[in-house]
Design a protein around this motif. Structure first.
Motif, short mmCIF file in Angstrom:
data_model
loop_
_atom_site.label_atom_id
_atom_site.label_comp_id
_atom_site.label_asym_id
_atom_site.label_seq_id
_atom_site.Cartn_x
_atom_site.Cartn_y
_atom_site.Cartn_z
N GLY A 114 7.79 9.28 -0.92
CA GLY A 114 7.23 7.93 -0.96
C GLY A 114 7.97 6.99 -1.90
O GLY A 114 7.47 5.93 -2.24
N GLY A 115 9.19 7.35 -2.30
CA GLY A 115 9.95 6.53 -3.24
C GLY A 115 10.92 5.59 -2.52
O GLY A 115 10.95 5.50 -1.30
N ARG A 116 11.70 4.89 -3.33
CA ARG A 116 12.73 3.97 -2.82
C ARG A 116 14.09 4.62 -3.03
O ARG A 116 14.29 5.33 -4.01
N THR B 133 6.36 -2.17 12.18
CA THR B 133 4.98 -1.83 11.82
C THR B 133 4.83 -1.41 10.37
O THR B 133 3.74 -1.48 9.83
N SER B 134 5.91 -0.97 9.75
CA SER B 134 5.82 -0.48 8.37
C SER B 134 7.00 -0.99 7.54
O SER B 134 8.15 -0.66 7.82
N PRO B 135 6.71 -1.76 6.48
CA PRO B 135 7.81 -2.20 5.60
C PRO B 135 8.50 -1.03 4.91
O PRO B 135 9.70 -1.08 4.65
N GLU C 249 4.48 7.60 7.87
CA GLU C 249 5.52 6.67 7.41
C GLU C 249 6.58 7.41 6.60
O GLU C 249 7.78 7.14 6.73
N ARG C 250 6.15 8.34 5.79
CA ARG C 250 7.11 9.12 5.00
C ARG C 250 8.00 9.97 5.91
O ARG C 250 9.20 10.09 5.66
N ALA D 149 0.86 -1.18 0.00
CA ALA D 149 0.00 0.00 0.00
C ALA D 149 0.90 1.24 0.00
O ALA D 149 2.01 1.20 0.52
N PRO D 150 0.43 2.34 -0.58
CA PRO D 150 1.26 3.56 -0.56
C PRO D 150 1.51 4.01 0.88
O PRO D 150 0.64 3.84 1.73
#
Length: 191
Positions: free
Chosen positions: A177-179, A118-120, A89-90, A83-84
């Motif tokens: 939100g990128g890698r 909690t967040s990948p 998270e960001r 999921a985005p």
């Protein structure tokens, strides 16, 4: 029970090449694990390759213990897209990169411990930042030990410039939100 009530006998189904190959693979694994000696393996393999019916394979495989695959095998990775990332998270991902300026590897490690389970998305960024900070810290220690050579100093200068700019770039990528993958980074910590 009289034969007239049993009906016609079921014909035996013949083995396929895949069946014989699977039996041969099982025998090879048993040989590799020490369950069969050389002569036993050769004899059983020859009989398995000549077998025509499943009943001929049963005595060849019945006393072989199958290989344990329980807890040692990693769970299969899901092909379901992630999921985005949410706004928080960001921020955590960006914080993992930028915290290295103040706490070196300890900053990304704290982010990893706080939100990594909690967040990948946060975990991926925190692990990448942690690996980069560890690479920079170990590289700096090595360069200090070899300060009297000119080459380490020439290598450390671009490394230091990268340490100044790359966490900021990685932080912006995390906010978007990128890698991000740091170049020339040793990765002892895995996701």
């Amino acid at each position: 029970m009289p034969d007239r009530f049993r009906g016609p006998a079921q014909p035996a189904i013949r083995l396929t090449h895949a069946d014989r190959d699977a039996a041969a693979e099982t025998l090879k694994e048993a040989f590799a694990e020490g369950q069969l000696d050389d002569d036993e393996f050769e004899e059983r393999l020859g009989l398995a390759m000549k077998a025509k019916f499943p009943a001929e394979l049963e005595p060849l495989l019945s006393d072989i213990v199958p290989r344990q695959t329980g807890a040692a095998a990693p769970p299969p990775r899901s092909d379901v897209p992630e999921a985005p990332p949410t706004g928080s998270e960001r921020l955590w991902a960006a914080g993992g990169h930028v915290s290295g300026y103040f706490l070196f590897p300890l900053g990304p490690l704290l982010v990893l411990l706080a939100n990594g389970n909690t967040s990948p998305f946060v975990r991926r960024h925190a692990v990448e930042a942690l690996n980069y900070q560890l690479t920079f810290l170990i590289g700096t220690i090595v360069m200090l030990g070899l300060w009297w050579l000119v080459i380490p100093v020439l290598v450390w200068i671009p490394m230091f410039l990268g340490w100044i700019f790359m966490p900021v770039i990685a932080g912006f990528v995390g906010l978007a939100g990128g890698r991000w993958k740091y170049p020339f980074t040793w990765r002892p910590v895995r996701e």
